[in-house]
Design a protein around this motif. Structure first.
Motif, PDB file in Angstrom:
ATOM      1  N   LEU A   4       0.801  -1.224   0.000  1.00  0.00           N
ATOM      2  CA  LEU A   4       0.000   0.000   0.000  1.00  0.00           C
ATOM      3  C   LEU A   4       0.837   1.278   0.000  1.00  0.00           C
ATOM      4  CD1 LEU A   4      -2.793  -0.997   2.553  1.00  0.00           C
ATOM      5  CD2 LEU A   4      -2.945  -0.944   0.065  1.00  0.00           C
ATOM      6  N   GLU A   5       2.150   1.162   0.032  1.00  0.00           N
ATOM      7  CA  GLU A   5       3.000   2.342   0.117  1.00  0.00           C
ATOM      8  C   GLU A   5       2.720   3.374  -0.973  1.00  0.00           C
ATOM      9  OE1 GLU A   5       7.710   3.553   0.621  1.00  0.00           O
ATOM     10  OE2 GLU A   5       7.105   1.453   0.607  1.00  0.00           O
ATOM     11  N   PRO A   6       2.434   2.984  -2.223  1.00  0.00           N
ATOM     12  CA  PRO A   6       2.138   4.005  -3.243  1.00  0.00           C
ATOM     13  C   PRO A   6       0.945   4.887  -2.892  1.00  0.00           C
ATOM     14  CG  PRO A   6       2.640   1.921  -4.291  1.00  0.00           C
ATOM     15  CD  PRO A   6       2.525   1.638  -2.818  1.00  0.00           C
ATOM     16  N   LEU A   7      -0.019   4.363  -2.128  1.00  0.00           N
ATOM     17  CA  LEU A   7      -1.160   5.185  -1.733  1.00  0.00           C
ATOM     18  C   LEU A   7      -0.721   6.309  -0.820  1.00  0.00           C
ATOM     19  CD1 LEU A   7      -4.086   2.706  -0.952  1.00  0.00           C
ATOM     20  CD2 LEU A   7      -3.719   4.086  -2.990  1.00  0.00           C
ATOM     21  N   GLU A  55     -18.689  -2.605   8.189  1.00  0.00           N
ATOM     22  CA  GLU A  55     -17.485  -2.874   8.970  1.00  0.00           C
ATOM     23  C   GLU A  55     -16.761  -4.121   8.460  1.00  0.00           C
ATOM     24  OE1 GLU A  55     -19.020  -0.728  13.109  1.00  0.00           O
ATOM     25  OE2 GLU A  55     -18.940  -2.919  12.990  1.00  0.00           O
ATOM     26  N   ALA A  56     -17.530  -5.115   8.057  1.00  0.00           N
ATOM     27  CA  ALA A  56     -16.921  -6.324   7.483  1.00  0.00           C
ATOM     28  C   ALA A  56     -16.243  -6.009   6.156  1.00  0.00           C
ATOM     29  CB  ALA A  56     -17.980  -7.408   7.297  1.00  0.00           C
ATOM     30  N   ALA A  57     -16.865  -5.146   5.339  1.00  0.00           N
ATOM     31  CA  ALA A  57     -16.281  -4.786   4.050  1.00  0.00           C
ATOM     32  C   ALA A  57     -14.966  -4.038   4.228  1.00  0.00           C
ATOM     33  CB  ALA A  57     -17.266  -3.925   3.250  1.00  0.00           C
ATOM     34  N   ALA A  58     -14.934  -3.105   5.169  1.00  0.00           N
ATOM     35  CA  ALA A  58     -13.716  -2.340   5.414  1.00  0.00           C
ATOM     36  C   ALA A  58     -12.579  -3.249   5.854  1.00  0.00           C
ATOM     37  CB  ALA A  58     -13.980  -1.267   6.467  1.00  0.00           C
ATOM     38  N   ALA A  59     -12.879  -4.165   6.755  1.00  0.00           N
ATOM     39  CA  ALA A  59     -11.841  -5.073   7.255  1.00  0.00           C
ATOM     40  C   ALA A  59     -11.377  -6.039   6.173  1.00  0.00           C
ATOM     41  CB  ALA A  59     -12.365  -5.843   8.467  1.00  0.00           C
ATOM     42  N   ALA A  60     -12.306  -6.539   5.364  1.00  0.00           N
ATOM     43  CA  ALA A  60     -11.940  -7.514   4.333  1.00  0.00           C
ATOM     44  C   ALA A  60     -11.055  -6.889   3.261  1.00  0.00           C
ATOM     45  CB  ALA A  60     -13.203  -8.095   3.696  1.00  0.00           C
ATOM     46  N   ALA A  61     -11.363  -5.642   2.862  1.00  0.00           N
ATOM     47  CA  ALA A  61     -10.577  -4.993   1.811  1.00  0.00           C
ATOM     48  C   ALA A  61      -9.122  -4.822   2.222  1.00  0.00           C
ATOM     49  CB  ALA A  61     -11.193  -3.638   1.461  1.00  0.00           C
ATOM     50  N   VAL A  62      -8.894  -4.330   3.427  1.00  0.00           N
ATOM     51  CA  VAL A  62      -7.512  -4.118   3.866  1.00  0.00           C
ATOM     52  C   VAL A  62      -6.839  -5.444   4.181  1.00  0.00           C
ATOM     53  CG1 VAL A  62      -7.956  -3.774   6.341  1.00  0.00           C
ATOM     54  CG2 VAL A  62      -6.064  -2.587   5.247  1.00  0.00           C
ATOM     55  N   ALA A  63      -7.613  -6.441   4.602  1.00  0.00           N
ATOM     56  CA  ALA A  63      -7.033  -7.752   4.902  1.00  0.00           C
ATOM     57  C   ALA A  63      -6.428  -8.394   3.659  1.00  0.00           C
ATOM     58  CB  ALA A  63      -8.087  -8.673   5.511  1.00  0.00           C
ATOM     59  N   HIS A 177     -12.053   1.689   0.648  1.00  0.00           N
ATOM     60  CA  HIS A 177     -11.013   2.654   0.289  1.00  0.00           C
ATOM     61  C   HIS A 177     -10.421   3.285   1.554  1.00  0.00           C
ATOM     62  CE1 HIS A 177     -12.506   2.135  -3.673  1.00  0.00           C
ATOM     63  NE2 HIS A 177     -13.191   3.246  -3.828  1.00  0.00           N
ATOM     64  N   ALA A 178     -11.305   3.621   2.497  1.00  0.00           N
ATOM     65  CA  ALA A 178     -10.867   4.312   3.713  1.00  0.00           C
ATOM     66  C   ALA A 178      -9.926   3.451   4.547  1.00  0.00           C
ATOM     67  CB  ALA A 178     -12.084   4.720   4.543  1.00  0.00           C
ATOM     68  N   SER A 179     -10.257   2.180   4.705  1.00  0.00           N
ATOM     69  CA  SER A 179      -9.392   1.307   5.508  1.00  0.00           C
ATOM     70  C   SER A 179      -8.030   1.138   4.843  1.00  0.00           C
ATOM     71  CB  SER A 179     -10.067  -0.050   5.738  1.00  0.00           C
ATOM     72  OG  SER A 179     -10.263  -0.760   4.528  1.00  0.00           O
ATOM     73  N   MET A 180      -7.993   1.104   3.525  1.00  0.00           N
ATOM     74  CA  MET A 180      -6.723   0.990   2.803  1.00  0.00           C
ATOM     75  C   MET A 180      -5.867   2.239   2.972  1.00  0.00           C
ATOM     76  SD  MET A 180      -7.848  -0.849  -0.762  1.00  0.00           S
ATOM     77  CE  MET A 180      -6.275  -0.411  -1.521  1.00  0.00           C
ATOM     78  N   LEU A 181      -6.481   3.415   2.834  1.00  0.00           N
ATOM     79  CA  LEU A 181      -5.727   4.655   3.010  1.00  0.00           C
ATOM     80  C   LEU A 181      -5.190   4.762   4.434  1.00  0.00           C
ATOM     81  CD1 LEU A 181      -7.969   7.189   1.062  1.00  0.00           C
ATOM     82  CD2 LEU A 181      -5.625   6.558   0.502  1.00  0.00           C
ATOM     83  N   LEU A 182      -6.015   4.382   5.396  1.00  0.00           N
ATOM     84  CA  LEU A 182      -5.568   4.415   6.783  1.00  0.00           C
ATOM     85  C   LEU A 182      -4.371   3.497   6.986  1.00  0.00           C
ATOM     86  CD1 LEU A 182      -6.191   5.569   9.599  1.00  0.00           C
ATOM     87  CD2 LEU A 182      -7.663   3.584   9.976  1.00  0.00           C
ATOM     88  N   ALA A 183      -4.458   2.301   6.438  1.00  0.00           N
ATOM     89  CA  ALA A 183      -3.348   1.351   6.580  1.00  0.00           C
ATOM     90  C   ALA A 183      -2.088   1.858   5.894  1.00  0.00           C
ATOM     91  CB  ALA A 183      -3.748  -0.006   6.002  1.00  0.00           C
ATOM     92  N   ALA A 184      -2.241   2.563   4.786  1.00  0.00           N
ATOM     93  CA  ALA A 184      -1.080   3.067   4.057  1.00  0.00           C
ATOM     94  C   ALA A 184      -0.303   4.096   4.870  1.00  0.00           C
ATOM     95  CB  ALA A 184      -1.533   3.683   2.731  1.00  0.00           C
ATOM     96  N   LEU A 185      -1.016   4.893   5.675  1.00  0.00           N
ATOM     97  CA  LEU A 185      -0.355   5.954   6.437  1.00  0.00           C
ATOM     98  C   LEU A 185      -0.039   5.553   7.878  1.00  0.00           C
ATOM     99  CD1 LEU A 185      -1.654   7.549   3.985  1.00  0.00           C
ATOM    100  CD2 LEU A 185      -1.723   9.503   5.530  1.00  0.00           C
TER     101      LEU A 185
END
Length: 251
Positions: A4-7, A55-63, A177-185
């Protein structure tokens, strides 16, 4: 370092783009467009709660993105890295019964929260979408609003824009998208968040909360002082280009 670093590298500049630029896909070859399918389990007899499903969707995407198989030497790395390098599109589809069972055999991660289940699948070219997924409906993925109560302490909160109406399917993509951006930073917090299964809370902000948290024209400052990142939608479906749909706040 994660896939996720490019994000993280392009987040601030993208947030400042003119609204029209977020939807500029004129140079894209449609045969190369990539997306992550999010399969929402919505049974006819017992549909899930809307908040739990999000909440399940957010967790699954970043997982999927932080699964060991997406690491640099993993079998998923190329697929996830190629997708993250472009638009992080997600397409939500609903499934029930045998169709839900069928997608469990496809590469991805299933997360269940309070009886609500979502399977985030390995992203790939839209033209190569497996038939088990392409036959699933995109429309009809809405659920009634619920009252989840205050967010629990110690977990990230994904705040939905109180002025923007979205179906459950659209909102599922946005919180993903939000969980991914959070994980990236949020590099220092990733290990602990992973141990919790990327648990998070989804809540609709009040107008006052939204105004206080919104990064405005200072995304770096908002992250540094308030721990907030914003999802700015490209406007392909349901909302206008440049709409900020979700604010993700680290605990």
């Amino acid at each position: 370092m994660t896939v996720l670093e490019p994000l993280a590298a392009r987040y601030a500049g993208w947030l400042r783009l003119p609204a029209a630029a977020t939807a500029d896909v004129s140079a894209e070859d449609p045969t190369l467009v990539r997306a992550m399918p999010l399969v929402l389990r919505i049974e006819r007899a017992e549909p899930p709660g809307r908040t739990a499903l999000l909440e399940a969707a957010a967790a699954a995407a970043v997982a999927v993105c932080l699964d060991p198989r997406a690491a640099e030497d993993g079998e998923w790395h190329e697929a996830v890295a190629d997708w993250v390098a472009a638009h992080i599109r997600k397409v939500s589809r609903r499934a029930r019964g045998a169709h839900w069972t069928a997608v469990q055999d496809l590469p991805g991660v299933t997360v269940t929260v309070a009886g609500a289940s979502v399977r985030a699948l390995l992203p790939g070219r839209v033209v190569d979408t497996p038939k088990e997924v392409s036959r699933l409906q995109i429309a009809g993925s809405d659920l009634p609003a619920d009252e989840p109560g205050p967010a629990p302490d110690g977990v990230p909160v994904l705040w939905l824009n109180p002025t923007v109406e979205m179906t459950a399917g659209k909102a599922a993509a946005q919180v993903g998208h939000a969980s991914m951006l959070l994980a990236a930073l949020w590099t220092p917090g990733l290990a602990g968040w992973a141990e919790s299964g990327f648990r998070c809370a989804v809540r609709t902000a009040t107008p006052g909360e939204w105004a206080t948290l919104h990064p405005g024209d200072d995304p770096e400052g908002a992250w540094r002082t308030r721990g907030v990142v914003a999802v700015r939608d490209a406007g392909f479906t349901e909302v206008e280009p440049g709409t900020v749909t979700v604010l993700a706040q680290r605990p």
